[in-house]
Design an enzyme around this catalytic site. Sequence first.
Site, short mmCIF file in Angstrom:
data_model
loop_
_atom_site.label_atom_id
_atom_site.label_comp_id
_atom_site.label_asym_id
_atom_site.label_seq_id
_atom_site.Cartn_x
_atom_site.Cartn_y
_atom_site.Cartn_z
N GLY A 1 0.80 -1.24 0.00
CA GLY A 1 0.00 0.00 0.00
C GLY A 1 0.82 1.27 0.00
O GLY A 1 0.35 2.30 0.50
N ASP B 1 -7.18 -0.16 -0.40
CA ASP B 1 -5.88 0.30 0.08
C ASP B 1 -6.01 1.66 0.78
O ASP B 1 -5.56 1.84 1.92
CB ASP B 1 -4.87 0.41 -1.07
CG ASP B 1 -4.39 -0.95 -1.55
OD1 ASP B 1 -5.00 -1.96 -1.17
OD2 ASP B 1 -3.40 -1.00 -2.30
#
Length: 312
Positions: A105, A150
Amino acid sequence: MISACAPGKIILLGEHAVVYGRPALAVPVRQVQACARVEAAPSGRAGGVLLISPDLGLASWLSDLPSSHPLAAITLATLAALTPGPFAPVRLTVTSTIPVASGLGSGAAVSVAIARALNQHFGGELGHSRISQLAFEVEHIHHGTPSGIDNTVVAFDRPVFFRRGEAPEPMAIGGPFHFLIGDTGVAAPTAEAVRRVRQRWQADSAVLEAAFDRIAALVLDARQALLQGNVDRLGADLRHNHALLQELDVSSTGLDRLVQAADAAGALGAKMSGGGMGGNMIALVSTERRQSVSDALRQAGAVGVLQTEVEP
Ligand code: MEV
């Protein structure tokens, strides 16, 4: 001077299927983070933002960058949301310990850190949800069809049960779960993996939809396991999810090798995490087996192993 940070993340279960409307589970990883610092620029025009990223070798005024540049895009989107009026030039410095293109991420964390730092600097009132939305706009640049998981887990900074288009459900966790995160060292942009699944889905949507449904069932089971603190049940769900991701053809030789090594060393369950085709895998471990599984991952070629806890 204002500084704000955002954590990395791992997807426990449900990646890829989440792009097609199925649920997924993700947790923040605070052992790695992206940070943004805002301070007065020594020179420059009013309203100017000097963007600096030592990692990217970038030092440029915002006005000189294409608006599609991810750092420019989140800065422009946040300024548009804050409407600060005329301001003295600022320097915005971004640093990150999150490996890029590795399923942790990094893109979302950089966006969230920048939005948070600008929000604080200009005395804005952007909450988690708005900051998550701003980062989501930029996720489109990283890969065309993001689910939004994310930016959500990174902006809310807590375990979430996520389904595209719905408000994220913060997760209550029933017991401590110990994870190892093993890095194959192979950078693999999420966009490529998402594209690969899209092509297969276009060629054979019935087979892919059936796989997504099986993944969704595992996600629901894993949510129960997390609530109950049931490590064995969660471990089995992780293992089955990895097999389904192999069917989607987003695992890799390196990921499979690390997953097998973790299994052989006594992990409760292991799987790739994130886009796949490289990047990181996760292994659920007991505290007794944590060190031996970590050693096994390194022997099997992991270039880095992080430890993280998911706790009540
Ligand atoms: C990436 O961390 C997770 C994927 O499911 C893509 C997405 O949800 O946007 C592969």
